[in-house]
Design a protein around this motif. Sequence first.
Motif, PDB file in Angstrom:
ATOM      1  N   LEU A 154       1.376  -7.443   6.390  1.00 50.88           N
ATOM      2  CA  LEU A 154       2.814  -7.264   6.573  1.00 50.88           C
ATOM      3  C   LEU A 154       3.489  -6.993   5.238  1.00 50.88           C
ATOM      4  O   LEU A 154       4.451  -6.221   5.157  1.00 50.88           O
ATOM      5  CB  LEU A 154       3.408  -8.513   7.234  1.00 50.88           C
ATOM      6  N   ARG A 155       3.010  -7.609   4.180  1.00 51.01           N
ATOM      7  CA  ARG A 155       3.584  -7.394   2.856  1.00 51.01           C
ATOM      8  C   ARG A 155       3.433  -5.930   2.427  1.00 51.01           C
ATOM      9  O   ARG A 155       4.380  -5.325   1.912  1.00 51.01           O
ATOM     10  CB  ARG A 155       2.892  -8.312   1.843  1.00 51.01           C
ATOM     11  N   ALA A 156       2.242  -5.362   2.649  1.00 47.59           N
ATOM     12  CA  ALA A 156       2.024  -3.962   2.296  1.00 47.59           C
ATOM     13  C   ALA A 156       2.863  -3.027   3.162  1.00 47.59           C
ATOM     14  O   ALA A 156       3.359  -1.996   2.697  1.00 47.59           O
ATOM     15  CB  ALA A 156       0.543  -3.617   2.424  1.00 47.59           C
ATOM     16  N   LEU A 157       3.020  -3.378   4.432  1.00 50.56           N
ATOM     17  CA  LEU A 157       3.826  -2.547   5.323  1.00 50.56           C
ATOM     18  C   LEU A 157       5.289  -2.540   4.887  1.00 50.56           C
ATOM     19  O   LEU A 157       5.942  -1.482   4.875  1.00 50.56           O
ATOM     20  CB  LEU A 157       3.696  -3.063   6.756  1.00 50.56           C
ATOM     21  N   LEU A 158       5.826  -3.689   4.525  1.00 54.98           N
ATOM     22  CA  LEU A 158       7.208  -3.752   4.063  1.00 54.98           C
ATOM     23  C   LEU A 158       7.401  -2.973   2.769  1.00 54.98           C
ATOM     24  O   LEU A 158       8.429  -2.315   2.572  1.00 54.98           O
ATOM     25  CB  LEU A 158       7.625  -5.213   3.868  1.00 54.98           C
ATOM     26  N   ARG A 159       6.429  -3.033   1.876  1.00 55.69           N
ATOM     27  CA  ARG A 159       6.535  -2.270   0.639  1.00 55.69           C
ATOM     28  C   ARG A 159       6.550  -0.776   0.929  1.00 55.69           C
ATOM     29  O   ARG A 159       7.323  -0.016   0.315  1.00 55.69           O
ATOM     30  CB  ARG A 159       5.375  -2.602  -0.295  1.00 55.69           C
TER      31      ARG A 159
END
Length: 722
Positions: A154-159
């Motif tokens: 999820l962190r990579a998707l938000l970035r």
Amino acid sequence: SGGTAVLDGVHRLPRGTLAAALGRLCADRELDLPDGSRLVDERRLRTPPQHGDDEVQSVDNLSVPGSQVAELPTSFRVVALAEPGSWLTPEVAALFSTHVLPELTSSDLEAALPAIVPAASLELCRQAAQLVASHKAATASLSARDRAATQLSLRALLRALRRSVAQQPESGQTPSFRPLVREALLTRFLPSALQDAIEGWMDTAGLPLDGSRSPHGTSRAKTSGGRQGADRPTGTSLRQAKTSVSLEVTDEFVCFGALQLPRRSAQRPELIPAPRDYFSSDCANRAVIQILACEAAGERALLLMGNQGVGKNVAADRALQLLRAEREYVQLHRDTTVASLTVLPVLEDGRLRFDDAPLVRAVRFGRVCVLDEADKAPTEVMVVLRALVEDGELALGDGRRILAGAALRAARAAVEAAGGTGLPANVVPVHEDFRLWVLANRPGFPFHGNALFQECGDIFAALVIDNPEPASELALLEHSVPTFARHRRQELVNLSRAFADLRAMAERGAVVHPYSMREAVAVVRHLESFPEDDVAEALTNVLAVEAFDPPLRKQLAEAFEAAGVHGAVRAFDAAFSVVAAPGGQAASRTAGLSKQLDIRYLKPGEGGSSTPRTASSMPKHGKVDPTGAAHVGGNTWAGGSGGSDTAGLGGRGGPYRLWDGNPVHQVSDAAKGEVSAEALAKARELAQQAFRDRLREIERMDERRRPENALRRVMGHVYLAA
């Protein structure tokens, strides 16, 4: 203090460590500390002893002679965060109350993304949610290894969403989301089957095609709708963008496309890198622009990943130069520890003190910390950076704490609540201009790096730095060797084509090592320094490691021959066949195996003696015989042996050792003793001057990053001191 201890990443601890360290603390709320003191639950200490109880409950009986007992507040808690795995044994599970955090469903994610990233359009949020859903459905059938390689957090998707919003093109349209997803997954370094699978997931999610092509010619398969699209890229590399982006620099701003970045005002201008090796080509500018685009998107942590020798350091230094940003550089290695990353021991006036390491200095003064060779450092060292990048908090060995964001505001609020101002003395605030740029080689074989990207890659904005396309590489080679390029340009064209073919072979798995731009530049620099050599001979000097693998040597030679580098097969055989042959027979490379080198060890007084024919006067270099004929005992030719004054081996007053390849004939110790003190002083002066000339020649070779040249410089200075 009665707070909560959050242990993040306990699944990375060695097996049995967690239960051994926290078993008594979690089960009995009691702990023996290394200094001999004990922590005991305050309820146990304050409860009066009951008559008839077998258990001793008084403080006096709990204490051990010479130790101290401290109360463990009732409010103290331990919270452990971990990923599922085999580490969760029954012994560990009995210590904790386990809670499983469920993953967000696609509908929940689609509703949450607009609130988390308000600037993102509803259509973009819907595509991101559908991508996560298709990813979960597809990875269920993959192996554990493939699932780990294609994990989209999820962190990579938000970035990716934030960068997609920040990087608006001049037209105002939302840029393609596909390249950012490829960067988040580093698809450039995945097998082709997984690359095709990821493209299929994006097709299912309805992500628009970006029309980019693979740098290695992987063709795009048909999508689920039966459409035949543009060629599918193997990853987001710097070679995909075919259009040039203008890069303009003023005194105050760096402008590219529709974006502009303010340039910093440096307090220490000497810390701003000035890369001498930078060559402005379209490919190099695109590498720099991608770094600047991440800076414009507000990314505080970058991960530049690529093969060895593709220019990661040069691209980073050029971006820092344009931003006028001060750099703190650290080269990591396999012995790097958390302490060495944060504390720097300094010996001054016989006393040892500990200063801030480059990472801490960058945090304090708002500089850019460049961690090079991050794939060489132990994984547990790199994982510590997660707390600094993700949570804005890092504990130092001297008791200080680096704080940023909410943690820093909480520390300041606590001081103000107590009637004070500022921050606690043990808090180091993170400067708003602090950036962390990590450079690493590609994961896996043949570089054998750590699991950097798998363990903590999603905390960074990942960029792939790849080898340039043949046109840009040819321009770089011509720039590196201008004299050679004017007269023998076609040889550079053939060489560039050959290295491009080798990289394509590495992508197919035909060869192991992905030959980079660094090897190509080393070959042409050899040709510039030794114009009498041809390309094939220069290749034998740069690719000497392949001498011990005859099948690979043959494969490389045939690839160079096919690209127009004629004579490669003959040169490789002449230079390396004896090295790779059984028995390890030595041969002269310059003689093309025509003569064997016979080394004999003689006892004192046996053969090899010489009687000089002239008296010793003043040392000199002597003449160089182009025929290579043997000269023994004279006073004219350099490289001979047994002479009176000329440079050579076995003589009396020669200023330094020099060998022309002929047998050595020593003079007697008595003859050496005839050399005067004045002649010895003159010989020392000539030797020092010769070594100084050699050191200046090495420094002009512009290979400051090569450790072998650094070693030559050090040994040269040691010789001069002696």
